[in-house]
Design a protein around this motif. Structure first.
Motif, PDB file in Angstrom:
ATOM      1  N   LEU A  96      17.430  -3.175  -5.532  1.00  0.00           N
ATOM      2  CA  LEU A  96      16.924  -1.962  -6.571  1.00  0.00           C
ATOM      3  C   LEU A  96      18.111  -1.011  -7.099  1.00  0.00           C
ATOM      4  N   CYS A  97      18.292  -0.903  -8.306  1.00  0.00           N
ATOM      5  CA  CYS A  97      19.400   0.017  -8.934  1.00  0.00           C
ATOM      6  C   CYS A  97      18.729   1.114  -9.676  1.00  0.00           C
ATOM      7  N   PRO A  98      19.532   2.504  -9.588  1.00  0.00           N
ATOM      8  CA  PRO A  98      18.687   3.528 -10.358  1.00  0.00           C
ATOM      9  C   PRO A  98      19.121   3.200 -11.998  1.00  0.00           C
ATOM     10  N   ALA A 112      17.244  11.197  -2.466  1.00  0.00           N
ATOM     11  CA  ALA A 112      16.384  11.253  -3.268  1.00  0.00           C
ATOM     12  C   ALA A 112      15.711  10.192  -4.064  1.00  0.00           C
ATOM     13  N   GLU A 113      16.811   9.768  -4.699  1.00  0.00           N
ATOM     14  CA  GLU A 113      16.566   8.325  -5.570  1.00  0.00           C
ATOM     15  C   GLU A 113      16.463   6.931  -4.866  1.00  0.00           C
ATOM     16  N   ARG A 116      12.822   7.345  -3.780  1.00  0.00           N
ATOM     17  CA  ARG A 116      11.844   7.050  -4.989  1.00  0.00           C
ATOM     18  C   ARG A 116      11.808   5.653  -5.480  1.00  0.00           C
ATOM     19  N   LEU A 117      12.939   4.876  -5.531  1.00  0.00           N
ATOM     20  CA  LEU A 117      13.073   3.352  -5.601  1.00  0.00           C
ATOM     21  C   LEU A 117      12.293   2.709  -4.698  1.00  0.00           C
ATOM     22  N   LEU A 118      12.383   3.257  -3.605  1.00  0.00           N
ATOM     23  CA  LEU A 118      11.898   2.267  -2.455  1.00  0.00           C
ATOM     24  C   LEU A 118      10.318   2.587  -2.453  1.00  0.00           C
ATOM     25  N   ASP A 119       9.930   3.754  -2.748  1.00  0.00           N
ATOM     26  CA  ASP A 119       8.391   3.853  -2.635  1.00  0.00           C
ATOM     27  C   ASP A 119       8.047   3.272  -3.818  1.00  0.00           C
ATOM     28  N   GLN A 120       8.528   3.355  -5.064  1.00  0.00           N
ATOM     29  CA  GLN A 120       8.026   2.535  -6.278  1.00  0.00           C
ATOM     30  C   GLN A 120       7.729   1.312  -5.996  1.00  0.00           C
TER      31      GLN A 120
END
Length: 330
Positions: A96-98, A112-113, A116-120
């Motif tokens: 996963l990459c921002p 925080a990012e 967020r990425l992990l939860d998505q």
């Protein structure tokens, strides 16, 4: 390295899996074995050990993901190393990459990012929980960092066993135990250089704690768990106190019924955050606010005014502070 006899190794591995199962049950509750889990794996020894443990405990119910913020030139290669290991072990894995570069306070924004990425990713793949490899040594470091910041019960509860959809089943494990897993199982791993970067508070504290034997990290982790229980109890008491107020009270009303200071702090903070959800108030500021209120003086927090209701010593009203007239002294 001396080879461990097969029967002894089997017993050791069985014990490790039982410990992981106990940690999951403690965090998730009954039915834990039927849930679907996503392991957040950075490539460090802790998360690689958790990945191996989950792949042996619940192989059909787990996947893994690595967040690559792109801060270091080596991070992409490290993420590919994790992907290669997972492919070899038949573990579903995703990098996963921002979408945008991280800005602001680097560590806080990156954290925080990452979540967020992990939860998505969790929601996209129908997973129930994200697992992270926080352990007893992490908990000890967190406790000391928060002691240095004069944290109260909430802060000293440390890293929570379960926070929303994030679960940490290894809080009673030591860093050395997880390192032993990857070494014995010949699992590849990398060491993030930021872990020893003395510019960061946690890295300096980790270095200071590394050689000490007076403080028991596992005992500290248990204490943090008890404080987490105390935190939940205090929050329950706040709910009970607010539920006892007249139903006509709006969110601009604060009542004081001789509550203990800790309850009153939280009641005030809840009322203030109803008006300003992102409001941050230091403990010392909040104590000064309470002293002013109980002395009958009006007080301000940001752009909010707290004033005693006329003819009452125990009811205060929250309102927007009057705007200053920029032309008054022109």
């Amino acid at each position: 390295m001396m080879q461990t006899p097969p029967n002894q190794k089997q017993a050791v591995d069985s014990h490790r899996l039982e410990r992981l199962a106990a940690g999951l049950k403690l965090a998730v509750g009954s039915g834990w074995q039927n849930k679907r889990y996503g392991v957040a794996v950075s490539g460090g020894p802790d998360s690689m050990a958790l990945t191996w443990l989950m792949a042996n405990l619940l192989p059909e119910n787990m996947a893994a993901a690595t967040v690559d913020h792109g801060f270091r030139s080596a991070s992409a290669e490290e993420a590919r190393m994790v992907a290669g290991y997972c492919a070899h072990e038949h573990i579903n894995h995703q990098i996963l990459c921002p979408a945008m570069p991280i800005t602001g306070s680097l560590q806080a924004a990156a954290r925080a990012e990452r979540y967020r990425l992990l939860d998505q990713w969790r929601r996209d793949h129908g997973l129930d929980y994200i697992l992270t490899a926080h352990h007893a040594d992490d908990q000890l470091e967190t406790l000391f960092m928060r002691l240095n910041r004069s944290s109260g019960v909430a802060g000293l509860a440390g890293v929570r066993r379960k926070n929303g959809r994030v679960v940490r089943p290894l809080l009673q494990w030591r860093r050395a135990e997880l390192l032993a897993v990857v070494l014995e199982e010949d699992i590849p791993f990398i060491e993030d250089p930021s872990n020893s970067d003395q510019r960061f508070d946690r890295a300096r504290l980790r270095h200071a704690l590394a050689g000490q034997h007076l403080i028991d990290a596992e005992a500290a982790a248990r204490s943090a768990g008890y404080l987490a229980d105390a935190e939940d109890a205090v929050e329950w008491a706040v709910e009970q106190a607010l539920a006892a107020w007249p139903t006509s009270d709006g969110p601009n009303i604060i009542r004081d019924q001789n509550y203990p200071d800790e309850l009153f702090r939280r009641i005030i903070l809840r009322r203030l955050r109803h008006h300003r959800p992102d409001l941050t108030v230091r403990a010392a500021t909040l104590d000064s606010l309470i002293s002013a209120m109980r002395a009958g003086r009006r007080a301000m927090v940001g752009d909010l005014l707290i004033d005693r209701q006329p003819r009452s010593d125990a009811i205060w009203l929250i309102s927007a502070a009057p705007r200053r007239n920029a032309h008054k002294n022109a």
